[in-house]
Write a protein that holds these residues in place. Structure first.
Motif, PDB file in Angstrom:
ATOM      1  N   GLY A 325       0.820  -1.064   0.043  1.00 29.57           N
ATOM      2  CA  GLY A 325      -0.471  -0.014   0.168  1.00 29.57           C
ATOM      3  C   GLY A 325       0.813   1.224   0.099  1.00 29.57           C
ATOM      4  O   GLY A 325       0.308   2.153   0.150  1.00 29.57           O
ATOM      5  N   THR A 326       2.127   0.991  -0.367  1.00 26.62           N
ATOM      6  CA  THR A 326       2.630   2.290  -0.139  1.00 26.62           C
ATOM      7  C   THR A 326       2.851   3.316  -1.560  1.00 26.62           C
ATOM      8  O   THR A 326       2.491   2.418  -2.565  1.00 26.62           O
ATOM      9  N   THR A 327       3.337   4.408  -1.693  1.00 25.89           N
ATOM     10  CA  THR A 327       3.589   5.060  -2.966  1.00 25.89           C
ATOM     11  C   THR A 327       5.059   5.481  -2.924  1.00 25.89           C
ATOM     12  O   THR A 327       5.535   5.973  -1.888  1.00 25.89           O
ATOM     13  N   TYR A 328       5.664   5.327  -4.309  1.00 25.62           N
ATOM     14  CA  TYR A 328       7.162   5.853  -4.433  1.00 25.62           C
ATOM     15  C   TYR A 328       7.011   6.818  -5.499  1.00 25.62           C
ATOM     16  O   TYR A 328       6.408   6.800  -6.548  1.00 25.62           O
ATOM     17  N   ALA A 329       8.105   7.852  -5.222  1.00 26.23           N
ATOM     18  CA  ALA A 329       8.553   8.745  -5.950  1.00 26.23           C
ATOM     19  C   ALA A 329       9.865   8.252  -6.854  1.00 26.23           C
ATOM     20  O   ALA A 329      10.753   7.816  -6.294  1.00 26.23           O
ATOM     21  N   LEU A 330      10.001   8.595  -8.306  1.00 22.83           N
ATOM     22  CA  LEU A 330      11.272   8.277  -8.807  1.00 22.83           C
ATOM     23  C   LEU A 330      12.009   9.310  -9.000  1.00 22.83           C
ATOM     24  O   LEU A 330      11.713  10.250  -9.697  1.00 22.83           O
ATOM     25  N   SER A 331      13.509   9.019  -8.778  1.00 17.49           N
ATOM     26  CA  SER A 331      14.379   9.965  -9.223  1.00 17.49           C
ATOM     27  C   SER A 331      15.412   9.250 -10.005  1.00 17.49           C
ATOM     28  O   SER A 331      16.317   8.482  -9.717  1.00 17.49           O
ATOM     29  N   GLY A 332      15.307   9.738 -11.392  1.00 16.39           N
ATOM     30  CA  GLY A 332      16.159   9.012 -12.551  1.00 16.39           C
ATOM     31  C   GLY A 332      17.371   9.300 -13.149  1.00 16.39           C
ATOM     32  O   GLY A 332      17.827   8.737 -14.075  1.00 16.39           O
ATOM     33  N   GLY A 333      17.753  10.427 -12.395  1.00 13.87           N
ATOM     34  CA  GLY A 333      19.100  11.010 -13.076  1.00 13.87           C
ATOM     35  C   GLY A 333      18.801  11.744 -14.374  1.00 13.87           C
ATOM     36  O   GLY A 333      19.925  12.118 -15.055  1.00 13.87           O
ATOM     37  N   LEU A 334      17.733  12.486 -14.316  1.00 13.72           N
ATOM     38  CA  LEU A 334      17.591  13.241 -15.636  1.00 13.72           C
ATOM     39  C   LEU A 334      18.553  14.525 -16.021  1.00 13.72           C
ATOM     40  O   LEU A 334      19.155  14.638 -17.135  1.00 13.72           O
ATOM     41  N   ALA A 335      19.042  15.162 -14.903  1.00 17.81           N
ATOM     42  CA  ALA A 335      20.146  15.981 -14.988  1.00 17.81           C
ATOM     43  C   ALA A 335      21.292  15.774 -15.336  1.00 17.81           C
ATOM     44  O   ALA A 335      21.919  16.401 -16.688  1.00 17.81           O
ATOM     45  N   ALA A 336      21.868  14.356 -15.144  1.00 18.55           N
ATOM     46  CA  ALA A 336      23.050  13.727 -15.672  1.00 18.55           C
ATOM     47  C   ALA A 336      22.831  13.603 -17.252  1.00 18.55           C
ATOM     48  O   ALA A 336      23.760  13.585 -18.051  1.00 18.55           O
ATOM     49  N   LEU A 337      21.623  13.129 -17.542  1.00 16.80           N
ATOM     50  CA  LEU A 337      21.532  12.504 -19.044  1.00 16.80           C
ATOM     51  C   LEU A 337      21.508  13.887 -19.708  1.00 16.80           C
ATOM     52  O   LEU A 337      22.051  13.706 -20.879  1.00 16.80           O
ATOM     53  N   LEU A 338      21.021  15.020 -19.306  1.00 17.66           N
ATOM     54  CA  LEU A 338      21.002  16.206 -20.208  1.00 17.66           C
ATOM     55  C   LEU A 338      22.378  16.646 -20.190  1.00 17.66           C
ATOM     56  O   LEU A 338      22.561  17.235 -21.321  1.00 17.66           O
ATOM     57  N   ALA A 339      23.193  16.569 -19.372  1.00 19.65           N
ATOM     58  CA  ALA A 339      24.493  17.029 -19.222  1.00 19.65           C
ATOM     59  C   ALA A 339      25.712  15.957 -19.944  1.00 19.65           C
ATOM     60  O   ALA A 339      26.528  16.402 -20.140  1.00 19.65           O
ATOM     61  N   GLY A 340      24.986  14.798 -20.501  1.00 18.68           N
ATOM     62  CA  GLY A 340      25.810  13.929 -21.351  1.00 18.68           C
ATOM     63  C   GLY A 340      26.403  13.074 -20.222  1.00 18.68           C
ATOM     64  O   GLY A 340      27.618  12.491 -20.880  1.00 18.68           O
ATOM     65  N   GLY A 341      26.374  13.209 -19.043  1.00 16.94           N
ATOM     66  CA  GLY A 341      27.219  12.281 -18.010  1.00 16.94           C
ATOM     67  C   GLY A 341      26.366  10.996 -17.624  1.00 16.94           C
ATOM     68  O   GLY A 341      25.516  10.582 -18.028  1.00 16.94           O
ATOM     69  N   PRO A 342      27.321  10.117 -17.105  1.00 18.01           N
ATOM     70  CA  PRO A 342      26.863   8.773 -16.629  1.00 18.01           C
ATOM     71  C   PRO A 342      26.225   8.826 -15.277  1.00 18.01           C
ATOM     72  O   PRO A 342      26.037   9.748 -14.636  1.00 18.01           O
ATOM     73  N   ASN A 343      25.460   7.893 -14.759  1.00 15.06           N
ATOM     74  CA  ASN A 343      24.935   7.818 -13.567  1.00 15.06           C
ATOM     75  C   ASN A 343      25.124   6.316 -13.037  1.00 15.06           C
ATOM     76  O   ASN A 343      25.513   5.236 -14.118  1.00 15.06           O
ATOM     77  N   ASP A 344      25.131   5.934 -11.982  1.00 12.42           N
ATOM     78  CA  ASP A 344      25.482   4.543 -11.440  1.00 12.42           C
ATOM     79  C   ASP A 344      24.130   3.880 -11.050  1.00 12.42           C
ATOM     80  O   ASP A 344      24.075   2.728 -10.453  1.00 12.42           O
ATOM     81  N   GLY A 345      23.032   4.490 -11.123  1.00 14.75           N
ATOM     82  CA  GLY A 345      21.619   4.025 -10.636  1.00 14.75           C
ATOM     83  C   GLY A 345      20.526   5.029 -10.552  1.00 14.75           C
ATOM     84  O   GLY A 345      20.734   6.162 -11.167  1.00 14.75           O
ATOM     85  N   PHE A 346      19.515   4.928 -10.117  1.00 13.42           N
ATOM     86  CA  PHE A 346      18.410   5.795  -9.676  1.00 13.42           C
ATOM     87  C   PHE A 346      17.735   5.317  -8.446  1.00 13.42           C
ATOM     88  O   PHE A 346      17.994   4.472  -7.807  1.00 13.42           O
ATOM     89  N   THR A 347      16.784   6.106  -7.852  1.00 10.18           N
ATOM     90  CA  THR A 347      16.289   6.201  -6.607  1.00 10.18           C
ATOM     91  C   THR A 347      14.749   5.900  -6.725  1.00 10.18           C
ATOM     92  O   THR A 347      14.367   6.744  -7.284  1.00 10.18           O
ATOM     93  N   LEU A 348      14.120   4.992  -5.830  1.00  8.57           N
ATOM     94  CA  LEU A 348      12.886   5.189  -5.710  1.00  8.57           C
ATOM     95  C   LEU A 348      12.531   5.400  -4.158  1.00  8.57           C
ATOM     96  O   LEU A 348      12.960   4.804  -3.400  1.00  8.57           O
ATOM     97  N   ARG A 349      11.896   6.526  -3.910  1.00  8.49           N
ATOM     98  CA  ARG A 349      11.606   6.920  -2.569  1.00  8.49           C
ATOM     99  C   ARG A 349      10.316   6.873  -2.088  1.00  8.49           C
ATOM    100  O   ARG A 349       9.541   7.503  -2.849  1.00  8.49           O
ATOM    101  N   PRO A 350      10.045   6.300  -0.880  1.00  6.46           N
ATOM    102  CA  PRO A 350       8.642   6.386  -0.500  1.00  6.46           C
ATOM    103  C   PRO A 350       8.157   7.680   0.084  1.00  6.46           C
ATOM    104  O   PRO A 350       8.952   8.502   0.505  1.00  6.46           O
ATOM    105  N   VAL A 351       7.027   7.911  -0.301  1.00 11.27           N
ATOM    106  CA  VAL A 351       6.176   9.593   0.012  1.00 11.27           C
ATOM    107  C   VAL A 351       4.883   9.303   0.472  1.00 11.27           C
ATOM    108  O   VAL A 351       4.429   8.204   0.294  1.00 11.27           O
ATOM    109  N   ASN A 352       4.631  10.148   1.400  1.00 11.07           N
ATOM    110  CA  ASN A 352       3.202  10.276   1.838  1.00 11.07           C
ATOM    111  C   ASN A 352       2.296  10.754   1.026  1.00 11.07           C
ATOM    112  O   ASN A 352       2.571  12.184   0.294  1.00 11.07           O
ATOM    113  N   VAL A 353       1.213  10.128   0.785  1.00  8.47           N
ATOM    114  CA  VAL A 353       0.086  10.876  -0.034  1.00  8.47           C
ATOM    115  C   VAL A 353      -1.201  10.991   0.743  1.00  8.47           C
ATOM    116  O   VAL A 353      -2.153  11.345   0.213  1.00  8.47           O
ATOM    117  N   ARG A 354      -1.151  11.148   2.073  1.00  5.99           N
ATOM    118  CA  ARG A 354      -2.329  11.274   2.893  1.00  5.99           C
ATOM    119  C   ARG A 354      -2.200  12.770   3.336  1.00  5.99           C
ATOM    120  O   ARG A 354      -1.371  13.619   3.576  1.00  5.99           O
TER     121      ARG A 354
END
Length: 354
Positions: A325-354
């Motif tokens: 029953g959780t809700t997660y937000a995605l941080s996928g490294g878009l800034a690094a992609l726009l800059a032409g740089g690498p990344n080593d992964g991405f983050t899914l972070r639980p958030v409150n929706v109540r």
């Protein structure tokens, strides 16, 4: 819509400004290993983990949750793949289709054992080409277990307008019909269960009105959700919502909101009670991403909007269901992609929706 390279400096400045706060927040909650418990959803519920995904170079823009496998599913803006993500952060490729250029949105249809994905080209992917930049527009369907392609709908051909396209999101109705929205033209597509596509609606009400200086121009429909009553709720990047009755699309109208959603509205999730959780990216402002809950009035003609949470990483682009029953937000490294740089992964972070 135009991408401008001067935006990269703005994005990186915003990310640098947030870096200290983000590092401090993560460190405060971290435990040894690749994921950390952060907070509990209610006094009697166990804490849920941040998922630090080990997927270098994936750069996902969207995420959905597969309740059958209890894994997340992401698409890659860079590598044209679709992958599963375990709660331990393990990333496994499910689909590697040579006809995909860049996967913008993914949607799990567990009832029919399939995954839908939208195909776009920002000009940033491994398979991008100058001739196809903003000319690729499609939705593909894949078997969840085998990754086998079931069908591909070429929406640029269906549109037949010779314009630039960016299919930002897709949703699935109870009968299996899919509806996809175009961020660059005011077009909603209908796709039946066999992949036959048509235009449901073209209406200037859906045209892009948000200009982001030195980054994106004419940003329109960013997300869509099908609701009981056969209504599409379309999130516009400028913070407004539009309701589209599927049986009478010509009656499309703006939803009367108590306050607009924070811009740039990036993604939405339908909650069990029929309300919506929306995440609004602070991509250029450098401000924390904002999570809001939208509670509808009758037939989605009006709705009440409240802020429920924030995410320190401003470049958060999607929100999805999670386990228990959780809700997660995605941080996928878009800034690094726009800059032409690498990344080593991405983050899914639980958030409150109540």
């Amino acid at each position: 819509m135009r991408l401008k390279h001067s935006a990269i400096a703005v994005v990186l400045t915003a990310m640098t400004a947030l870096g200290t706060a983000l590092t401090s927040t993560t460190a405060a909650h971290a435990t040894p290993g690749r994921h950390a418990t952060t907070f509990a959803h209610g006094p009697s519920r166990p804490a849920v983990p941040i998922v630090e995904a080990r997927g270098p170079g994936v750069f996902p823009h969207s995420v959905d949750y597969d309740p059958d496998s209890r894994k997340f599913v992401v698409g890659s803006l860079a590598h044209s793949t679709i992958s599963s993500v375990g709660q331990d952060g393990t990333v496994r490729t499910l689909v590697d289709d040579k006809d995909l250029v860049s996967v913008q949105a993914v949607r799990v249809d567990s009832k029919r054992n399939r995954i839908l994905a939208t195909n776009v080209d920002y000009g940033l992917a491994d398979r991008s080409a100058p001739a196809t930049r903003f000319r690729v527009a499609g939705v593909a369907s894949y078997d969840t277990d085998s990754g086998r392609r079931l069908w591909y709908a070429d929406l640029s051909k269906v549109a037949g307008d010779g314009k630039q396209h960016l299919v930002s999101d897709v949703t699935i109705a109870a009968d299996g019909t899919a509806y996809a929205v175009d961020e660059l033209t005011p077009t909603i597509f209908r796709i039946d269960r066999d992949g036959r596509a048509s235009v449901l609606l073209r209406d200037d009400l859906l045209a892009g009105k948000l200009d982001i200086p030195d980054f994106l121009n004419d940003v329109g429909m960013s997300a869509v959700a099908w609701m009981p009553g056969n209504i599409l709720v379309v999130a516009m990047a400028d913070g407004s919502l539009v309701r589209v009755p599927v049986d009478h699309p010509e009656q499309a109208a703006k939803v009367r909101l108590t306050t607009d959603l924070k811009t740039i509205t990036a993604g939405i999730r339908v909650l069990p009670d029929g309300s919506i959780a929306a995440i609004s990216s602070g991509l250029l402002s450098g401000q924390a991403a904002v999570v809001q809950r939208v509670r509808p009035g009758p037939h989605w003609k009006s709705a009440t909007v409240t802020v429920t949470d924030t995410v320190a990483d401003p470049v958060s682009s999607a929100v999805t269901a999670g386990p228990r029953g959780t809700t997660y937000a995605l941080s996928g490294g878009l800034a690094a992609l726009l800059a032409g740089g690498p990344n080593d992964g991405f983050t899914l972070r639980p958030v409150n929706v109540r």
